[in-house]
Design a protein around this motif. Sequence first.
Motif, PDB file in Angstrom:
ATOM      1  N   ASP A 128       0.843  -1.193   0.000  1.00 18.19           N
ATOM      2  CA  ASP A 128       0.000   0.000   0.000  1.00 18.19           C
ATOM      3  C   ASP A 128       0.878   1.244   0.000  1.00 18.19           C
ATOM      4  N   SER A 129       0.786   2.041  -1.058  1.00 20.19           N
ATOM      5  CA  SER A 129       1.668   3.198  -1.197  1.00 20.19           C
ATOM      6  C   SER A 129       0.886   4.385  -1.750  1.00 20.19           C
ATOM      7  N   ARG A 130       1.509   5.537  -1.693  1.00 28.67           N
ATOM      8  CA  ARG A 130       0.850   6.789  -2.074  1.00 28.67           C
ATOM      9  C   ARG A 130       0.348   6.764  -3.509  1.00 28.67           C
ATOM     10  N   HIS A 131       1.127   6.199  -4.406  1.00 30.84           N
ATOM     11  CA  HIS A 131       0.769   6.191  -5.819  1.00 30.84           C
ATOM     12  C   HIS A 131       0.360   4.811  -6.324  1.00 30.84           C
ATOM     13  N   GLY A 132       0.362   3.824  -5.438  1.00 32.47           N
ATOM     14  CA  GLY A 132      -0.111   2.494  -5.808  1.00 32.47           C
ATOM     15  C   GLY A 132       0.784   1.751  -6.764  1.00 32.47           C
ATOM     16  N   ASP A 133       2.073   2.105  -6.803  1.00 33.60           N
ATOM     17  CA  ASP A 133       2.958   1.511  -7.812  1.00 33.60           C
ATOM     18  C   ASP A 133       4.194   0.838  -7.225  1.00 33.60           C
ATOM     19  N   LEU A 134       4.181   0.536  -5.924  1.00 35.54           N
ATOM     20  CA  LEU A 134       5.373  -0.023  -5.294  1.00 35.54           C
ATOM     21  C   LEU A 134       5.195  -1.487  -4.904  1.00 35.54           C
ATOM     22  N   LEU A 135       6.294  -2.234  -5.060  1.00 35.42           N
ATOM     23  CA  LEU A 135       6.379  -3.628  -4.650  1.00 35.42           C
ATOM     24  C   LEU A 135       7.503  -3.755  -3.638  1.00 35.42           C
ATOM     25  N   VAL A 136       7.432  -4.783  -2.802  1.00 37.77           N
ATOM     26  CA  VAL A 136       8.546  -5.103  -1.921  1.00 37.77           C
ATOM     27  C   VAL A 136       9.080  -6.476  -2.306  1.00 37.77           C
ATOM     28  N   THR A 137      10.402  -6.606  -2.296  1.00 39.51           N
ATOM     29  CA  THR A 137      11.057  -7.860  -2.647  1.00 39.51           C
ATOM     30  C   THR A 137      12.413  -7.904  -1.948  1.00 39.51           C
ATOM     31  N   ALA A 138      13.238  -8.873  -2.296  1.00 44.35           N
ATOM     32  CA  ALA A 138      14.576  -8.985  -1.714  1.00 44.35           C
ATOM     33  C   ALA A 138      15.575  -8.181  -2.533  1.00 44.35           C
ATOM     34  N   ALA A 139      16.534  -7.552  -1.844  1.00 39.58           N
ATOM     35  CA  ALA A 139      17.542  -6.754  -2.546  1.00 39.58           C
ATOM     36  C   ALA A 139      18.394  -7.611  -3.463  1.00 39.58           C
ATOM     37  N   HIS A 140      18.625  -8.878  -3.087  1.00 40.79           N
ATOM     38  CA  HIS A 140      19.495  -9.702  -3.928  1.00 40.79           C
ATOM     39  C   HIS A 140      18.829 -10.123  -5.229  1.00 40.79           C
ATOM     40  N   CYS A 141      17.541  -9.776  -5.407  1.00 41.27           N
ATOM     41  CA  CYS A 141      16.864 -10.036  -6.679  1.00 41.27           C
ATOM     42  C   CYS A 141      17.202  -8.984  -7.732  1.00 41.27           C
ATOM     43  N   LEU A 142      17.773  -7.858  -7.315  1.00 38.06           N
ATOM     44  CA  LEU A 142      18.129  -6.792  -8.250  1.00 38.06           C
ATOM     45  C   LEU A 142      19.453  -7.140  -8.939  1.00 38.06           C
ATOM     46  N   PRO A 143      19.689  -6.602 -10.144  1.00 38.58           N
ATOM     47  CA  PRO A 143      18.855  -5.674 -10.905  1.00 38.58           C
ATOM     48  C   PRO A 143      17.727  -6.387 -11.646  1.00 38.58           C
ATOM     49  N   LEU A 144      16.759  -5.586 -12.092  1.00 35.94           N
ATOM     50  CA  LEU A 144      15.592  -6.123 -12.781  1.00 35.94           C
ATOM     51  C   LEU A 144      15.404  -5.443 -14.136  1.00 35.94           C
ATOM     52  N   ASP A 145      16.497  -5.175 -14.804  1.00 38.26           N
ATOM     53  CA  ASP A 145      16.449  -4.494 -16.096  1.00 38.26           C
ATOM     54  C   ASP A 145      15.600  -5.276 -17.096  1.00 38.26           C
ATOM     55  N   GLY A 146      14.624  -4.602 -17.685  1.00 39.81           N
ATOM     56  CA  GLY A 146      13.779  -5.214 -18.707  1.00 39.81           C
ATOM     57  C   GLY A 146      12.728  -6.160 -18.185  1.00 39.81           C
ATOM     58  N   ALA A 147      12.603  -6.292 -16.853  1.00 44.70           N
ATOM     59  CA  ALA A 147      11.643  -7.233 -16.272  1.00 44.70           C
ATOM     60  C   ALA A 147      10.254  -6.620 -16.151  1.00 44.70           C
ATOM     61  N   THR A 148       9.256  -7.478 -16.036  1.00 45.62           N
ATOM     62  CA  THR A 148       7.897  -7.065 -15.724  1.00 45.62           C
ATOM     63  C   THR A 148       7.436  -7.814 -14.483  1.00 45.62           C
ATOM     64  N   PHE A 149       6.444  -7.247 -13.808  1.00 46.13           N
ATOM     65  CA  PHE A 149       5.851  -7.898 -12.649  1.00 46.13           C
ATOM     66  C   PHE A 149       4.509  -8.470 -13.052  1.00 46.13           C
ATOM     67  N   ALA A 150       4.285  -9.759 -12.752  1.00 47.79           N
ATOM     68  CA  ALA A 150       3.040 -10.443 -13.120  1.00 47.79           C
ATOM     69  C   ALA A 150       2.310 -10.879 -11.863  1.00 47.79           C
ATOM     70  N   PRO A 151       1.387 -10.054 -11.340  1.00 49.75           N
ATOM     71  CA  PRO A 151       0.632 -10.443 -10.139  1.00 49.75           C
ATOM     72  C   PRO A 151      -0.321 -11.591 -10.438  1.00 49.75           C
ATOM     73  N   GLY A 152      -0.452 -12.502  -9.479  1.00 46.62           N
ATOM     74  CA  GLY A 152      -1.360 -13.631  -9.673  1.00 46.62           C
ATOM     75  C   GLY A 152      -0.910 -14.617 -10.723  1.00 46.62           C
ATOM     76  N   TYR A 153       0.350 -14.603 -11.087  1.00 48.13           N
ATOM     77  CA  TYR A 153       0.896 -15.514 -12.106  1.00 48.13           C
ATOM     78  C   TYR A 153       0.556 -16.968 -11.756  1.00 48.13           C
ATOM     79  N   HIS A 154       0.146 -17.738 -12.775  1.00 46.92           N
ATOM     80  CA  HIS A 154      -0.218 -19.131 -12.517  1.00 46.92           C
ATOM     81  C   HIS A 154      -0.176 -19.920 -13.815  1.00 46.92           C
ATOM     82  N   ASP A 155       0.432 -21.088 -13.764  1.00 48.08           N
ATOM     83  CA  ASP A 155       0.471 -21.990 -14.919  1.00 48.08           C
ATOM     84  C   ASP A 155       0.998 -21.315 -16.181  1.00 48.08           C
ATOM     85  N   GLY A 156       1.972 -20.441 -16.029  1.00 46.09           N
ATOM     86  CA  GLY A 156       2.551 -19.771 -17.184  1.00 46.09           C
ATOM     87  C   GLY A 156       1.718 -18.632 -17.732  1.00 46.09           C
ATOM     88  N   LEU A 157       0.605 -18.313 -17.113  1.00 47.40           N
ATOM     89  CA  LEU A 157      -0.286 -17.252 -17.593  1.00 47.40           C
ATOM     90  C   LEU A 157      -0.181 -16.012 -16.707  1.00 47.40           C
TER      91      LEU A 157
END
Length: 325
Positions: A128-157
């Motif tokens: 929950d953030s002011r502009h509704g555009d923030l995610l939390v994750t682990a720092a060791h997952c960075l960098p994320l160049d060219g990546a997208t976030f897929a909420p509710g991802y399931h069975d490759g969809l």
Amino acid sequence: MAGFRAALGAVLLGVLTCGVALSWPGAPTPFPTTASLSSASHTPGAARAGTPAAGPPGATAARYLGGSDDAGTDGLGRLRAGPERSAACAAEQRRPDPHDLRSACSYPVVGVFLRPGGRQSCTAAVVDSRHGDLLVTAAHCLPLDGATFAPGYHDGLTPRGEWPVLSALADPRYAEARKGAENWPYDWAFVRVARVGGRSVQEAVGSAFRLPAHPERLAADLSRVTLIGYPHDRPGQHTCTVDAQPAYDDFRQARCAGFSTGVSGSPWVISAQDGAGLVVGVLGGAERGGGFADDISYTARFDAGLRALFETAQGAALRDAPFTP
């Protein structure tokens, strides 16, 4: 006889009322109990399948898919604390043993990062953030160049779309603390994603987890913590609720089977007093990023620095330039 009829009527009314309370789709769903995690590193996984649907007019992000069927607002036009859930899904999410959630019952606020070419990476959660555009994750997952976030991802969809990563902000203490160490304190980061079709990711999924106002005040051991993650060897979300105990100096551990490669960044969530989900950790930190065993997982303990980082990320969301890790 009149007294008997009155009593019978009261019983029937009670049964009907109870039935409505149990089955009403908008009834709040208690958040499952303590979750456990294990391992964390991110390695390639199966690419998503299916053909994305066309986005609405004005959608500029690639591969937009609508899908906010259980999103909604209250009477004042504000986002509800969480999406509506059927009684069956609510019961499934409260199961104490580790298990995979059916697609219809998965948490829409949790998803995976997809690297260019569809390679599945770490787990993240909408906060929950002011502009509704923030995610939390682990720092060791960075960098994320060219990546997208897929909420509710399931069975490759990607039923709730793909949200391009714009920038990421890791705790500035993390890089130095990690050098040559087995355990990585401050292993957390905030990721900002683009708006798609005029909506933020928080608006699209209809809910978000909250961050504690004073994470440093949380007890070292926490009961009924729920972990939600995306192991690469499973079709979708894997969840578990257990008690978390202190580990090493500044970490917590949770014992739960099935959290293998791919779950780095998975949220550790407890229920706040108002029933909302409160993130108290993200999978990672100890034993080189989350644990060497699939049945034990770790999180670095949040401190006041996490809240300060969150406020910085919220302010940076107004700028077009990426914030720096």
